[in-house]
Design a protein around this motif. Structure first.
Motif, mmCIF file in Angstrom:
data_model
loop_
_atom_site.group_PDB
_atom_site.id
_atom_site.type_symbol
_atom_site.label_atom_id
_atom_site.label_comp_id
_atom_site.label_asym_id
_atom_site.label_seq_id
_atom_site.Cartn_x
_atom_site.Cartn_y
_atom_site.Cartn_z
ATOM 1 N N LEU A 60 64.789 -49.470 6.037
ATOM 2 C CA LEU A 60 63.740 -50.213 5.345
ATOM 3 C C LEU A 60 63.408 -49.545 4.007
ATOM 4 C CD1 LEU A 60 60.595 -51.734 6.954
ATOM 5 C CD2 LEU A 60 60.434 -50.525 4.804
ATOM 6 N N VAL A 61 63.331 -48.234 4.011
ATOM 7 C CA VAL A 61 63.015 -47.494 2.780
ATOM 8 C C VAL A 61 64.112 -47.695 1.742
ATOM 9 C CG1 VAL A 61 62.571 -45.215 1.795
ATOM 10 C CG2 VAL A 61 61.665 -45.788 4.063
ATOM 11 N N ASP A 62 65.351 -47.513 2.149
ATOM 12 C CA ASP A 62 66.475 -47.720 1.231
ATOM 13 C C ASP A 62 66.471 -49.132 0.659
ATOM 14 O OD1 ASP A 62 67.424 -45.140 1.660
ATOM 15 O OD2 ASP A 62 68.878 -45.758 3.178
ATOM 16 N N HIS A 63 66.214 -50.095 1.527
ATOM 17 C CA HIS A 63 66.201 -51.503 1.129
ATOM 18 C C HIS A 63 65.085 -51.752 0.103
ATOM 19 C CE1 HIS A 63 66.962 -55.758 3.010
ATOM 20 N NE2 HIS A 63 67.197 -55.737 1.733
ATOM 21 N N ALA A 64 63.896 -51.242 0.358
ATOM 22 C CA ALA A 64 62.766 -51.449 -0.552
ATOM 23 C C ALA A 64 63.016 -50.788 -1.903
ATOM 24 C CB ALA A 64 61.485 -50.908 0.080
ATOM 25 N N VAL A 65 63.472 -49.551 -1.889
ATOM 26 C CA VAL A 65 63.718 -48.835 -3.146
ATOM 27 C C VAL A 65 64.804 -49.544 -3.960
ATOM 28 C CG1 VAL A 65 64.576 -46.676 -4.152
ATOM 29 C CG2 VAL A 65 62.854 -46.614 -2.328
ATOM 30 N N SER A 66 65.847 -50.013 -3.292
ATOM 31 C CA SER A 66 66.920 -50.730 -3.982
ATOM 32 C C SER A 66 66.414 -52.029 -4.604
ATOM 33 C CB SER A 66 68.065 -51.020 -3.013
ATOM 34 O OG SER A 66 69.044 -51.809 -3.645
ATOM 35 N N LYS A 67 65.587 -52.746 -3.877
ATOM 36 C CA LYS A 67 65.034 -53.997 -4.420
ATOM 37 C C LYS A 67 64.205 -53.707 -5.672
ATOM 38 C CE LYS A 67 65.039 -56.757 -0.213
ATOM 39 N NZ LYS A 67 65.978 -57.746 -0.713
ATOM 40 N N PHE A 68 63.498 -52.591 -5.657
ATOM 41 C CA PHE A 68 62.648 -52.225 -6.791
ATOM 42 C C PHE A 68 63.469 -51.710 -7.965
ATOM 43 C CE2 PHE A 68 59.678 -49.248 -8.957
ATOM 44 C CZ PHE A 68 58.723 -50.168 -9.329
ATOM 45 N N THR A 69 64.369 -50.787 -7.704
ATOM 46 C CA THR A 69 65.100 -50.141 -8.804
ATOM 47 C C THR A 69 66.304 -50.939 -9.289
ATOM 48 O OG1 THR A 69 66.429 -48.825 -7.268
ATOM 49 C CG2 THR A 69 64.397 -47.817 -8.104
ATOM 50 N N ASP A 70 67.003 -51.594 -8.378
ATOM 51 C CA ASP A 70 68.250 -52.279 -8.736
ATOM 52 C C ASP A 70 68.084 -53.776 -8.978
ATOM 53 O OD1 ASP A 70 69.454 -49.801 -8.311
ATOM 54 O OD2 ASP A 70 70.003 -50.297 -6.244
ATOM 55 N N SER A 71 67.172 -54.405 -8.238
ATOM 56 C CA SER A 71 67.040 -55.861 -8.324
ATOM 57 C C SER A 71 65.870 -56.330 -9.159
ATOM 58 C CB SER A 71 66.923 -56.449 -6.907
ATOM 59 O OG SER A 71 68.086 -56.142 -6.157
ATOM 60 N N GLY A 72 64.984 -55.412 -9.546
ATOM 61 C CA GLY A 72 63.875 -55.794 -10.413
ATOM 62 C C GLY A 72 62.683 -56.417 -9.718
ATOM 63 N N TYR A 73 62.637 -56.314 -8.382
ATOM 64 C CA TYR A 73 61.458 -56.807 -7.671
ATOM 65 C C TYR A 73 60.271 -55.954 -8.099
ATOM 66 C CZ TYR A 73 64.339 -59.283 -4.130
ATOM 67 O OH TYR A 73 65.197 -60.115 -3.462
ATOM 68 N N ASN A 74 59.067 -56.528 -8.081
ATOM 69 C CA ASN A 74 57.911 -55.681 -8.332
ATOM 70 C C ASN A 74 57.656 -54.842 -7.075
ATOM 71 O OD1 ASN A 74 55.994 -57.010 -6.537
ATOM 72 N ND2 ASN A 74 55.495 -58.482 -8.137
ATOM 73 N N CYS A 75 56.715 -53.910 -7.161
ATOM 74 C CA CYS A 75 56.501 -52.953 -6.067
ATOM 75 C C CYS A 75 56.095 -53.645 -4.766
ATOM 76 C CB CYS A 75 55.488 -51.895 -6.485
ATOM 77 S SG CYS A 75 54.033 -52.547 -7.333
ATOM 78 N N CYS A 76 55.245 -54.640 -4.848
ATOM 79 C CA CYS A 76 54.824 -55.365 -3.646
ATOM 80 C C CYS A 76 55.985 -56.157 -3.056
ATOM 81 C CB CYS A 76 53.664 -56.293 -3.992
ATOM 82 S SG CYS A 76 52.993 -57.164 -2.554
ATOM 83 N N GLN A 77 56.698 -56.870 -3.897
ATOM 84 C CA GLN A 77 57.851 -57.646 -3.440
ATOM 85 C C GLN A 77 58.867 -56.750 -2.746
ATOM 86 O OE1 GLN A 77 58.823 -59.203 -7.332
ATOM 87 N NE2 GLN A 77 58.282 -61.289 -6.716
ATOM 88 N N ALA A 78 59.122 -55.585 -3.322
ATOM 89 C CA ALA A 78 60.129 -54.677 -2.766
ATOM 90 C C ALA A 78 59.784 -54.270 -1.343
ATOM 91 C CB ALA A 78 60.270 -53.440 -3.653
ATOM 92 N N VAL A 79 58.524 -53.913 -1.103
ATOM 93 C CA VAL A 79 58.126 -53.437 0.229
ATOM 94 C C VAL A 79 58.106 -54.586 1.236
ATOM 95 C CG1 VAL A 79 56.304 -52.328 1.592
ATOM 96 C CG2 VAL A 79 56.870 -51.458 -0.697
ATOM 97 N N ILE A 80 57.441 -55.681 0.930
ATOM 98 C CA ILE A 80 57.338 -56.759 1.925
ATOM 99 C C ILE A 80 58.683 -57.452 2.131
ATOM 100 C CG2 ILE A 80 56.483 -58.521 0.311
ATOM 101 C CD1 ILE A 80 55.572 -58.098 4.067
#
Length: 142
Positions: free
Chosen positions: A4-24
């Motif tokens: 879950l952590v890897d997935h959230a960080v990747s969404k934030f850093t690589d995909s450009g999701y905002n911080c809330c989007q990345a976690v949920i």
């Protein structure tokens, strides 16, 4: 780090999701929520609620994940799990606050660097770690 952590960080850093989007959004598949729906609903929750510097978006995503996992989902009895969910939210908030001094984006110490800021990456990572830990504990309780 867990999945879950890897997935959230990747969404934030690589995909450009905002911080809330990345976690949920890192939690959506596990709980049967369409990622696109969560992504759309949380678009305005980054940078402390639409850039206002209020509650950190990563924390908001964490709270959403805990709510999603803990709710009884009974609209006829909406209070069934509410107090327990509030307790879990307070626990998660305290854990995040220990690491970042505040829940408010404008008060969280910032690190200089390229976007996304290293301090924001840490917020996403820490919120996702707390979510992962607490979600596992909640599964074990059931």
């Amino acid at each position: 780090m867990g999945k879950l952590v890897d997935h959230a960080v990747s969404k934030f850093t690589d995909s450009g999701y905002n911080c809330c989007q990345a976690v949920i959004c890192a939690c959506c598949e596990e709980y049967g929520v369409k990622e696109l729906d969560a992504f759309k609903m949380t678009e305005g929750f980054g940078a402390g609620m639409g850039g206002l510097g209020d509650t950190c978006g990563a924390v908001t995503g964490l709270f959403m994940a805990l709510s999603l996992a803990n709710t009884a989902g009974d609209m006829e009895k909406p209070k069934e799990t509410k107090m327990d969910t509030y307790k879990k939210i307070r626990t998660a908030a305290a854990e995040f606050k220990k690491k970042h001094e505040s829940l408010y984006c404008r008060e969280i110490p910032k690190e200089k660097g390229a976007q996304p800021l290293p301090s924001c990456i840490k917020c996403v990572r820490d919120a996702a770690e707390t979510a992962e830990k607490m979600l596992e504990e909640m599964k074990a309780e059931k």
